[in-house]
Motif scaffolding. Structure first.
Motif, short mmCIF file in Angstrom:
data_model
loop_
_atom_site.label_atom_id
_atom_site.label_comp_id
_atom_site.label_asym_id
_atom_site.label_seq_id
_atom_site.Cartn_x
_atom_site.Cartn_y
_atom_site.Cartn_z
N UNK A 142 0.80 -1.23 0.00
CA UNK A 142 0.00 0.00 0.00
C UNK A 142 0.82 1.27 0.00
N UNK A 170 -2.47 3.02 -0.93
CA UNK A 170 -2.65 3.03 -2.38
C UNK A 170 -2.19 1.65 -2.87
N UNK A 171 -3.09 0.89 -3.44
CA UNK A 171 -2.80 -0.50 -3.78
C UNK A 171 -1.82 -0.64 -4.94
N UNK A 180 -12.97 -7.36 -1.65
CA UNK A 180 -13.02 -6.24 -0.71
C UNK A 180 -11.88 -6.30 0.29
N UNK A 181 -11.54 -5.15 0.85
CA UNK A 181 -10.51 -5.10 1.88
C UNK A 181 -11.15 -4.83 3.23
N UNK A 194 -15.00 -3.21 7.44
CA UNK A 194 -14.57 -2.90 6.07
C UNK A 194 -13.55 -1.77 6.08
N UNK A 228 -12.46 1.48 5.05
CA UNK A 228 -13.20 2.57 4.39
C UNK A 228 -12.40 3.32 3.33
N UNK A 232 -10.52 2.08 0.98
CA UNK A 232 -10.29 1.35 -0.27
C UNK A 232 -11.61 0.90 -0.86
N UNK A 233 -11.96 1.38 -2.04
CA UNK A 233 -13.16 0.87 -2.71
C UNK A 233 -12.95 -0.56 -3.16
N UNK A 234 -13.99 -1.26 -3.63
CA UNK A 234 -13.82 -2.64 -4.06
C UNK A 234 -12.79 -2.77 -5.17
N UNK A 235 -12.08 -3.88 -5.17
CA UNK A 235 -11.08 -4.16 -6.19
C UNK A 235 -11.74 -4.95 -7.31
#
Lengths: 501, 176
Positions: free
Chosen positions: A26, A54-55, A79-80, A283, A285, A287-290
């Motif tokens: 990240x 940041x992935x 999801x993360x 969840x 918050x 990170x949106x879904x990958x």
């Protein structure tokens, strides 16, 4: 009388594989083994307020590649989550992982299990992989008992890990060891993880329990601190035996975490962790879904195609897996299955072998012995890997050609090999020439030699004439000794037989 | 005329005090009509059909007791567990009661009908997750980071050995 089935062991592995990438999962800090403490730490890794994850694109690719190689279903949307617990080597107080919907699920790891060392009794087995998830690694803590303090190095904090959770399909240490060895090969072939257990790139924890077949699973213990594949087998086998002893003596197995002590080859209960941990998953918050896309076409309009992770693209990048390689070697070169295992297990050996086969006129079956026995023995003796071999494939091929053409004998060739190893810069012919090791091919010379031997051993000749063929070997041996191995046994036998009969 | 910004700068010790400050401020503002009324009349001139989206009177209704799930009671064991997991100190009975009231307040959400609505866990759910290129762009700031730590040794952070155990539950109940 009721026959009570025997207690059997049940083993499930949890494996953490460190992703081979330049930067962390990240953040943009470097991933490197052995660096000055806290030099590879960014503001995010140190959990300073105001920093965001940041992935890393490469880490997602690595997880998908691994999932594909292990026949997993890749979740198009994953999801993360945050896993909360307090420990000094995890400054944020939580670890970002994928608990609800991980990136890959439902795979299989196919491996070969050899009973003890009986290569011809190998069986193909498989273990189900429940899921593969992306998560962060924690930092390293060095405990200073004397001064009652812990030194924290966050270089490793935030490095990308792939956690592989396996179903409890195995029943002993040997099986687990075989499975892990195969996984190491697969990961190394893919390039997603270097899988070196001693350097911590691959960490294996074993969940061990015992039960009678048909009964529900017994209470399991988690065994940690396993630093090599050999230790893994020992730790699991010890733990199974320990649990069986406990049950047989009427006790109950406690659900706990145990550490493997390599010195005593036993497992020791770790400090009580205050009962079961409640990680309060939540969840992530930030990170949106990958999303991972199936084909190039399924990438939606607004998304940069170069940025997106496309499964179709990655499938075409998959290299030849170890199992496929072995089959190809056996089929192409007509070598034995066990030989293919040794070839594939050693890095660079397949390329070396194929190179020699290409350059020599001899059949691959003749080459394999030289590669697996002589070459490997010398490499191991001098602690070298294949790329460091002083003997090049060309040189070995030349030597084998000389044997094939009958210019040197096999026993002499063994000596030539050793000389070539010591002096790789010299051409083969020169080595043989200097020591006068060429095969005696002059028939007259051979006849003269044989005549001398026959004359020198009248009793032996009588025995052979009488039907004792085995004594012939003695005569052949004599000739061998006299000529220092520079004769072809077949020719010698023919001449001797002619002389005697 | 300048507002007395000092009023804003002071942070109220208790949330109820805020109201007093606000009303004082309103008094200050209404005394000075110039800028405020200019703004209002301007709006009135530009669009006579303008209606505020902000309701003129409060429109919420208190949720009836029966719509809420039963009130949660927090047991001493749960207090122990929460203190261990979240490292918070409830301190006293009042602390626990405050938590119970907060739970009741949050329970009002149960009155909302969520049939057929997917749970949302990130407001970014319709955005693409940005994937960073795998290159080294950060790090090499050990000295700056260690300056923030109270205790450090050479280039390592210093921490106590393992996790410090919390007081036992017997001591807990004595305080509660």
């Amino acid at each position: 009388m009721v026959i009570v089935p025997q207690l059997v062991g049940v083993v499930g592995l949890e494996i953490h594989a460190q992703i081979q990438s330049k930067s962390k999962l990240f953040s943009g800090s470097q991933v490197r083994f052995m660096s000055p403490p806290n030099s590879l730490v960014s503001h995010f890794d140190a959990s300073l307020p105001g920093t965001l994850p940041v992935l890393n694109h490469r880490c997602v690719e690595a997880a998908v590649l691994t999932g594909l190689a292990l026949n997993c279903t890749i979740n198009k949307r994953s999801l993360f989550d945050r896993k909360h617990y307090f420990y000094a080597d995890m400054p944020a107080g939580f670890q970002i992982t994928q608990q609800r919907i991980p990136i890959a699920v439902n795979g299989t790891l196919v491996y070969n299990h050899f009973e003890g060392h009986k290569w011809n009794h190998g069986m193909t087995k498989s273990v189900k992989i429940k899921q593969i998830q992306l998560e962060q690694d924690s930092g390293k803590s060095l405990h200073d008992e004397e001064r009652s303090q812990t030194l924290i190095d966050l270089n490793r904090a935030g490095v990308g890990l792939m956690e592989l959770v396996m179903e409890p399909d195995m029943c002993g240490g040997e099986e687990a060891a075989s499975a892990v060895r195969e996984l190491q090969l697969i990961l190394q072939t893919l390039g997603t993880c270097q899988a070196n257990m001693s350097e911590g790139q691959l960490r294996v924890d074993a969940n061990v329990s015992v039960h009678r077949p048909g009964d529900p699973l017994g209470v399991r213990t988690e065994v940690k601190n396993i630093n090599s594949v050999r230790h893994l087998a020992k730790a699991i086998d010890y733990e199974i035996q320990r649990q069986m002893k406990v049950l047989r003596s009427g006790g109950t197995v406690i659900n706990e975490t145990r550490a493997f002590d390599s010195k005593s080859s036993t497992t020791i209960a770790m400090r009580d962790k205050e009962g079961l941990q409640d990680y309060r998953f939540m969840p992530e918050p930030n990170l949106p879904p990958l999303f991972v896309y199936e084909t190039e076409d399924s990438v939606p309009a607004g998304v940069d195609s170069a940025q997106a992770v496309v499964v179709e693209r990655l499938i075409s990048c998959l290299p030849e897996m170890p199992a496929q390689k072995r089959m190809r070697l056996v089929e192409t070169y007509d070598i034995q299955l066990e030989h293919s295992f040794t070839l594939v297990n050693e890095e660079g050996l397949v390329d070396y072998f194929e190179s020699v086969v290409q350059k020599t006129k001899a059949k691959p079956r003749k080459v394999i012995g030289w590669v697996l026995d002589d070459l490997m023995r010398n490499l191991n003796l001098h602690n070298l890997n294949v790329s460091q071999s002083p003997l090049s494939p060309e040189a070995l091929a030349q030597m084998i050609d000389l044997i094939e053409s009958g210019r040197i004998s096999s026993p002499v060739a063994k000596q030539v090999f050793q000389e070539m190893w010591k002096a790789p810069e010299l051409p083969v012919e020169q080595i043989i020439e200097e020591r006068d090791w060429w095969m005696i091919s002059d028939v007259e010379q051979l006849r003269a030699l044989c005549q001398r031997i026959v004359d020198g051993h009248p009793e032996a000749v009588q025995l052979i004439k009488g039907g004792n063929k085995r004594v012939m070997n003695k005569l052949i041996g004599e000739i061998h000794k006299v000529t220092k191995g520079r004769t072809d046994p077949v020719q010698v036998v023919a001449i001797l037989e002619e002389m005697i009969f | 005329m300048m507002c007395n910004l000092g009023l804003w700068a002071m942070r109220p010790a208790h949330h109820r005090r805020c109201v007093l400050f606000l009303s004082a401020l309103r008094a200050v503002l209404s005394a000075n009509r110039t800028s405020w009324s200019r703004y209002r009349s301007k709006r009135e001139l530009s669009s006579s059909a303008w209606t505020s989206k902000v309701p003129q009177v409060p429109s919420w209704e208190p949720i009836a007791e029966h719509q809420l799930p039963p009130a949660t009671k927090i047991s001493p064991e749960l207090v122990d567990k929460l203190e261990r997991l979240a490292l918070v100190d409830f301190g006293s009975k009042e602390g626990v009661e405050c938590l119970e009231k907060a739970i009741t307040f949050a329970n009002q959400l149960h009155a909302v009908n969520t049939d057929g609505v997917e749970p949302m866990d990130s407001v970014l759910e319709d955005r693409e997750l940005y994937l960073r290129d795998d290159s080294v762009t950060e790090g090499e700031c050990a000295d700056k980071l260690l300056q923030l730590a109270k205790h450090s040794l050479e280039e390592y952070y210093l921490a106590p050995p393992g996790n410090i155990p919390l007081p036992k539950s017997e001591e807990r109940s004595a305080v509660l």
